[in-house]
Design a protein around this motif. Structure first.
Motif, PDB file in Angstrom:
ATOM      1  N   ALA A 143      16.563 -51.155   1.943  1.00 26.91           N
ATOM      2  CA  ALA A 143      16.918 -51.328   0.410  1.00 26.91           C
ATOM      3  C   ALA A 143      15.954 -52.403   0.035  1.00 26.91           C
ATOM      4  N   ARG A 144      15.666 -53.560   0.646  1.00 29.15           N
ATOM      5  CA  ARG A 144      14.760 -54.629  -0.034  1.00 29.15           C
ATOM      6  C   ARG A 144      13.490 -54.230  -0.025  1.00 29.15           C
ATOM      7  N   LEU A 145      12.875 -53.576   0.851  1.00 29.35           N
ATOM      8  CA  LEU A 145      11.452 -52.878   0.673  1.00 29.35           C
ATOM      9  C   LEU A 145      11.398 -51.938  -0.289  1.00 29.35           C
ATOM     10  N   ALA A 146      12.449 -51.073  -0.663  1.00 27.55           N
ATOM     11  CA  ALA A 146      12.202 -50.369  -1.799  1.00 27.55           C
ATOM     12  C   ALA A 146      12.224 -51.248  -3.154  1.00 27.55           C
ATOM     13  N   PHE A 147      13.154 -52.156  -3.085  1.00 29.12           N
ATOM     14  CA  PHE A 147      13.250 -52.950  -4.194  1.00 29.12           C
ATOM     15  C   PHE A 147      11.886 -53.714  -4.557  1.00 29.12           C
TER      16      PHE A 147
END
Length: 160
Positions: A143-147
């Motif tokens: 989720a953090r990488l996608a953000f």
């Protein structure tokens, strides 16, 4: 289920009895009553002034109120008190979601811009690995990488 007019009447009655906006908001959160909470927000409930509404929504597992508060801009870094590893600690809503295994809520916080560090710069995934387990850690990392990928051209990469 009460309609909006009935909810408004109930809120007015509570105000007349001396209840504060904050008291009514916390009561709505404890009942996962997003309609009452939405009315309070529409009436000007301050979401950024020292109240830990988002923490309370995580703590009460009030998923509808959590989503409403997150989308309405409630402060994501105001701590609340919780019990962890045999002692009381102050934790952010993100930390609390990790501690109590509310990975969906933690993932939504990350997708809204929360980092994987607490207010003291500690790595949340490392600190709460036992609660998150490998699957939870991987979901939050993804989720953090996608953000970051979605916001790579923004001048501000971290939203707290």
């Amino acid at each position: 289920m009460l309609d909006e007019n009935e909810k408004m009447k109930n809120i007015i009655k509570l105000f007349l009895k001396g209840e504060t906006q904050q008291d009514i908001a916390y009561n709505a959160i404890s009942n996962d009553d997003a309609k009452t909470l939405q009315i309070l927000i529409d009436l000007g409930l301050k979401l950024q002034q020292g109240e830990n509404y988002l923490f309370s929504a995580v703590d009460m597992r009030a998923k509808k109120c959590f989503d409403l508060l997150l989308n309405a801009g409630a402060s994501k870094n105001i701590c609340g008190k919780t019990y962890c590893d045999g002692k009381f600690i102050y934790a952010t809503p993100m930390e609390l979601a990790c501690i109590i295994g509310q990975i969906d809520m933690a993932e939504k916080l990350v997708k809204s811009g929360m980092t994987l560090q607490n207010n003291f710069g500690e790595d949340i995934l490392r600190k709460y690995f036992r609660s998150l387990k490998e699957d939870g850690c991987e979901r939050l990392r993804s989720a953090r990488l996608a953000f970051e990928k979605e916001h790579k051209n923004d001048t501000l990469h971290t939203i707290i």
